[in-house]
Write an enzyme that holds these catalytic residues in place. Structure first.
Site, PDB file in Angstrom:
ATOM      1  CG  HIS A  78      -0.496  -0.023   2.524  1.00 35.07           C
ATOM      2  ND1 HIS A  78      -0.169   1.126   3.213  1.00 35.07           N
ATOM      3  CD2 HIS A  78      -0.266  -1.046   3.387  1.00 35.07           C
ATOM      4  CE1 HIS A  78       0.238   0.802   4.436  1.00 35.07           C
ATOM      5  NE2 HIS A  78       0.194  -0.508   4.570  1.00 35.07           N
ATOM      6  CG  ASP A  80      -2.427   4.210   3.042  1.00 36.58           C
ATOM      7  OD1 ASP A  80      -2.165   3.169   2.408  1.00 36.58           O
ATOM      8  OD2 ASP A  80      -3.193   4.228   4.023  1.00 36.58           O
ATOM      9  CG  ASP A 140       2.634  -0.094   7.797  1.00 37.81           C
ATOM     10  OD1 ASP A 140       2.177  -0.623   6.778  1.00 37.81           O
ATOM     11  OD2 ASP A 140       1.955   0.162   8.802  1.00 37.81           O
ATOM     12  CD  GLU A 173      -3.300  -1.493   5.334  1.00 33.33           C
ATOM     13  OE1 GLU A 173      -3.417  -2.548   5.971  1.00 33.33           O
ATOM     14  OE2 GLU A 173      -2.731  -0.478   5.806  1.00 33.33           O
ATOM     15  CD  GLU A 174      -1.410   2.131   7.777  1.00 32.62           C
ATOM     16  OE1 GLU A 174      -2.152   1.746   8.707  1.00 32.62           O
ATOM     17  OE2 GLU A 174      -0.260   1.703   7.626  1.00 32.62           O
ATOM     18  CG  ASP A 196       0.944  -4.010   5.157  1.00 27.39           C
ATOM     19  OD1 ASP A 196       1.821  -3.203   5.535  1.00 27.39           O
ATOM     20  OD2 ASP A 196      -0.267  -3.837   5.366  1.00 27.39           O
ATOM     21  CG  HIS A 379       0.856   2.796  12.552  1.00 25.49           C
ATOM     22  ND1 HIS A 379      -0.470   2.474  12.745  1.00 25.49           N
ATOM     23  CD2 HIS A 379       1.192   2.272  11.356  1.00 25.49           C
ATOM     24  CE1 HIS A 379      -0.907   1.776  11.712  1.00 25.49           C
ATOM     25  NE2 HIS A 379       0.097   1.641  10.860  1.00 25.49           N
TER      26      HIS A 379
END
EC number: 3.4.11.4
Length: 411
Positions: A78, A80, A140, A173-174, A196, A379
């Site tokens: 992904h 994002d 990520d 995705e997030e 991922d 994150h």
């Protein structure tokens, strides 16, 4: 390295932080810019069927180099990064031959410490890529993008036997919208893997069943000096509601296969209050029971209120445990396990305490477990990845592709 690290550093230079509660997909323009850059890169590298959808999903094909029929497989990552932490002006640091101890993140007081993150003890001698303490890193899932493209380029240049391979890079995705506009028919693979995951060896095909819960509480405000029998304090009702939930079934008290209730936000006044929860559980029956419990609590707390005062609850399912779909196709997991073993990696089967695009895609008819990237602490500012982990991910992607062709020839 065949530009593996160069690719990764290029991709993290794009600010692709997703935004929650935005109707458009992608939710931010930075994601579209990265998608356009990837589209151009894939065309330059000679991929076929390179497309970019209106919703920012990039797809491409590495054509087969063998004459026998091979199932078309796919790899997905992904674009994002998390809405929880800035991904703007990412400034990666390279720590070669990590010797242990704290790692300074930039010039401030932030450190990456093995006291807080004991996994560092297992990474002595590795090359670490960290943040400068001001942003997340974006491993990520930009590491996944770099690993997939690098693996495809190596397959091509080294003439490793493989069938048609489809790759895709998805937006948002997030915030749970990565698969919403994913065209499974256009992707046209029999199965796929999201790249991922976390540390070396992770292989995941179980994830939470997930729902979001919005609670609106309407009270009645009057002067507190004459409030007896008249005031209905929405904040007090919100407090009562939350206290009815099990105190030990929250994210900070659970692990492994435990489910939870998570209060994400609460705001309000005497007149009106709002609460937003997420509910998670691996077991579908337990998941349904958790949602029913939240409705039942709303009824109990709201019982006997004046008709103008009420508690309203709205529950939206987000995604389901892909295990229900993946176990119908055990060869997909076995293939990834064998590929890892062939690369001298011990597969680590663990449940995802979250979700992936693969969860939703599996329910759309594209079985899609998750494999590792080599990254940790996603994150936030302590996010990091190892170059060795990235190289291992590339090797596993290549081996899955080669094994698929080999088994097709032998069958």
């Amino acid at each position: 390295m065949d530009k593996l690290l160069d690719r990764f550093f290029n991709y993290v230079s794009f600010d692709t932080q997703a935004k929650a509660n935005v109707k458009s997909v992608p939710s931010t323009q930075g994601q579209r810019k990265l998608a356009q850059a990837l589209q151009q890169e894939l065309l330059t590298l000679g991929f076929s069927h390179v497309t970019l959808s209106d919703h920012g999903c990039v797809m491409a094909t590495l054509p087969a180099n063998v004459s026998w029929p091979v199932p078309t497989i796919g790899f997905i990552a992904h674009l994002d990064t998390s809405p929880d932490f800035s991904g703007k002006n990412v400034n990666p640091q390279i720590v070669e031959n990590y010797r242990g101890g704290d790692i300074a993140l930039g010039i401030g007081d932030e450190v990456l410490s093995p006291v807080m993150f004991p996994v560092l003890h297992q990474l002595l001698g590795h090359t670490l890529i960290t943040t400068d303490g001001k942003t997340l890193l974006g491993a990520d899932d930009k590491a996944g993008i770099a690993e997939i493209i690098t693996a495809m380029v190596r397959l091509k240049h080294r003439n490793v036997p493989h069938g048609d391979i489809r790759i895709a890079f998805t937006p948002d995705e997030e915030v749970g919208k990565g698969a919403q506009f994913f065209n499974v028919a256009e992707f046209d693979a029999q199965w796929a893997y999201t790249v991922d995951g976390g540390g070396i060896g992770e292989l995941e095909f179980e994830n939470f069943n997930a729902a979001s819960v919005a609670i609106k509480i309407v009270g009645n405000n009057v002067h507190p000096g004459s409030a007896k029998g008249v005031m209905v304090n929405a904040l007090s009702l919100a407090t009562r509601y939350h206290q009815e939930l099990p105190v030990d079934e929250t994210p900070e008290c659970t692990e492994g296969y435990d489910g939870f209730y998570h209060l994400q936000s609460i705001k309000g006044t005497v007149e009106r209050a709002e609460m937003h929860y997420i509910v998670r559980d691996f077991n579908r029956d337990s998941f349904e029971a958790r949602k029913k419990n939240m409705v039942d609590i709303a009824k109990r707390v709201g019982k006997g209120l004046h008709r103008d005062c009420y508690i309203e609850i709205v529950i939206d399912d987000s995604y389901y445990n892909m295990r229900e779909q993946i176990i119908k196709h055990p060869h997909i997991i076995e293939l990834a396990q064998q590929a890892m073993l062939d690369c001298d990696i011990t597969p680590i089967m663990k449940p995802i305490r979250g979700g992936t695009d693969g969860a939703q895609l599996s329910f759309k008819g594209l079985p899609c477990p998750n494999i590792f990237t080599g990254g940790y602490n996603y994150h936030g500012k302590h996010e990091f990845i190892t170059l060795e982990g990235m190289e291992k991910a590339v090797a596993v992607i290549m081996r899955i592709s080669e094994l698929t062709a080999k088994r097709a020839k032998e069958s």
